[in-house]
Enzyme design. Sequence first.
Site, mmCIF file in Angstrom:
data_model
loop_
_atom_site.group_PDB
_atom_site.id
_atom_site.type_symbol
_atom_site.label_atom_id
_atom_site.label_comp_id
_atom_site.label_asym_id
_atom_site.label_seq_id
_atom_site.Cartn_x
_atom_site.Cartn_y
_atom_site.Cartn_z
ATOM 1 N N ASP A 283 -4.920 7.195 -10.974
ATOM 2 C CA ASP A 283 -3.670 7.689 -9.983
ATOM 3 C C ASP A 283 -3.261 9.247 -10.627
ATOM 4 O O ASP A 283 -3.238 9.228 -11.851
ATOM 5 C CB ASP A 283 -2.575 6.971 -10.293
ATOM 6 C CG ASP A 283 -1.210 7.085 -9.564
ATOM 7 O OD1 ASP A 283 -1.350 7.144 -8.265
ATOM 8 O OD2 ASP A 283 -0.258 6.971 -10.127
ATOM 9 N N GLU A 319 -7.690 10.111 -7.738
ATOM 10 C CA GLU A 319 -6.904 10.854 -6.802
ATOM 11 C C GLU A 319 -6.309 12.312 -7.339
ATOM 12 O O GLU A 319 -5.508 12.272 -8.171
ATOM 13 C CB GLU A 319 -5.190 10.017 -6.721
ATOM 14 C CG GLU A 319 -4.729 10.561 -5.611
ATOM 15 C CD GLU A 319 -3.269 9.902 -5.895
ATOM 16 O OE1 GLU A 319 -2.440 10.086 -4.674
ATOM 17 O OE2 GLU A 319 -2.608 9.914 -6.868
#
Length: 604
Positions: A283, A319
């Site tokens: 993330d 990401e």
Amino acid sequence: MWAGKDRLKEMLKKTNLSRTLAAFLAGALALGLTACGSVKTSYTENTDTAAAKQTAQLNSAIIKTMTTEQGGTRTTPDYVTTYEIFPYSFADSDGDGIGDLQGIISKLDYISDGIPSTTDDLNCNAIWLTPVCPSTTYHKYDITDYENIDPEFGTLDDYREFVAECHRRGISVIFDMVMNHTSSQHPWFTEAKSYLIKHPDIDFENPDQVAAAVAECPYVGYYNYSSKAADGYNVLMGTKYYYECRFWSEMPDLNLDSDAVKSEFSDIIKFWTDIGVDGFRMDAATSYYTGNTNQNIETLKWFKAEAQKYNPKAYVVAEVWTGQSTYAKYYQSGIDSCFDFAFSQQDGAIANITRGTEEAGLFTRAMAAEEKLYKEQNEASGTDYSSETGRPDVLNAPFYTNHDTNRSAGYYTGDNAAAQVKFAGGLNLLMSGNAYIYYGEELGMKGSGKDENKRSPMLWAADAETDPALCKGPSDMDSFEQTCNTEDIQKKDAASNLAYFRQASFLRTAFPVLSRGETADLPAVSEANAATAAFTRTDTEGGLPPVTVVINSGAESAEVSMKDLGDESLTLSAVLLTGEDAVSVKGGTITMPAYSVAVFTTGE
């Protein structure tokens, strides 16, 4: 409150249902769960159309080629198609309206039944769950304990069962690793805060004073503190200090320069790997060191090496929400995948091609160009994990939408909107690498604006009487109309959005070169008609049969010359069709219906 409540109560009285099931159904009744807004409850079967007949006929031939001499199904590569689940909104098992791990387990056959040659599931061979660890929020991206499961979702034993059931079906499990920040309620942060309240005179610009504080309270070194106000920093309540929190005041950023923090995360990687997790989704990788791409890359390089230490086949996808020229550089870290933002969302290449604001040839040229770019960047990493993982060193991660983006059904308007939603989803699943499907996209669900709307309940049915797995969704979600049919209706309709996605994912399994091959544009096709394009996908290692793919992104049928494909002996082997018309091949000319895809192979 939904119809049928009294009838179901009466049924509970008359049957010998277990207490657990009775309580579960009663809980659903008490919540009065229905799908958000209103939904369609009818459909028209379309099994007799030319499109449906052609799809079924070609699929039958494909399935025969997928069957081994022993009667089994040939092996599919790992990480071909991944299904992203937002657990809170996916499937409920205990009647509280909140999705949970047992609910997900109950729906695994919907995602994949473990038999690649079937077409009545989504044929996804990996699942990414957004965070499941204990947290103060519904989205769970502010973690308070990295080695446990949030009670709303279940227990560690539930998670172990989930992993085991996934593996039984040949599904890999991707764990969402939030390494940029913790919750402000995490013990690391609360311990540091308590210490700093008692020690008000530390100068964080003085290394010696900081070292002394860390020696007394190691958790002070876990976060980024300052004695001065700075961009991205908030006041630490009860003190004169500031702490970095780029996303939210309740998500303090971690100090990833700290060896102690890295040691914690090494233990966390091992913990989840021991449970059976196969890979990690990283993330917010651009935020590890805000504005410092090189340090972010080095951090991912460290993480990949740690993951490989505990599982040589560990898969890592990051990401990196930024421009393509920047996220391409992150392949220098040696990780497997970066999410391919250039093709995603309502202003990306897929949506623009589907709307007709860009010519179809952009799709094929852009795929070929990015594959070369990512490979070049990976080669600069100096790492080679392919012999250990059995995968290419670069495995692109195409996606169209996710839990942070508006859903794709809202991107299109007008008479062709339904066909465009299908076609765009199909383009995503034609891309090389490990393609991602966000739950509900296969149904054509809508959701835009605030984040909660993008994470609305999975539309298993119109109400909890029909399917008690239906969730209530985030509390701050708006009430809005879903214009698509629910899953229980779509699964019966050969022309539904769900049927189209199942077909597209099936083709990735049936033709492995689609996920593992190298793209080459066939420019003559797009030069003849801006709405048409074609490309070849070839395994440069020579192990997988090649395919030639033709697309028509226009609202009208279009003709493509077989000569422009470079081989007039190609055989039509598979189709993705959004309407009632079939693809035809006559006299060296391919007639492509509106918003259609055709897959050709060599030989008979």
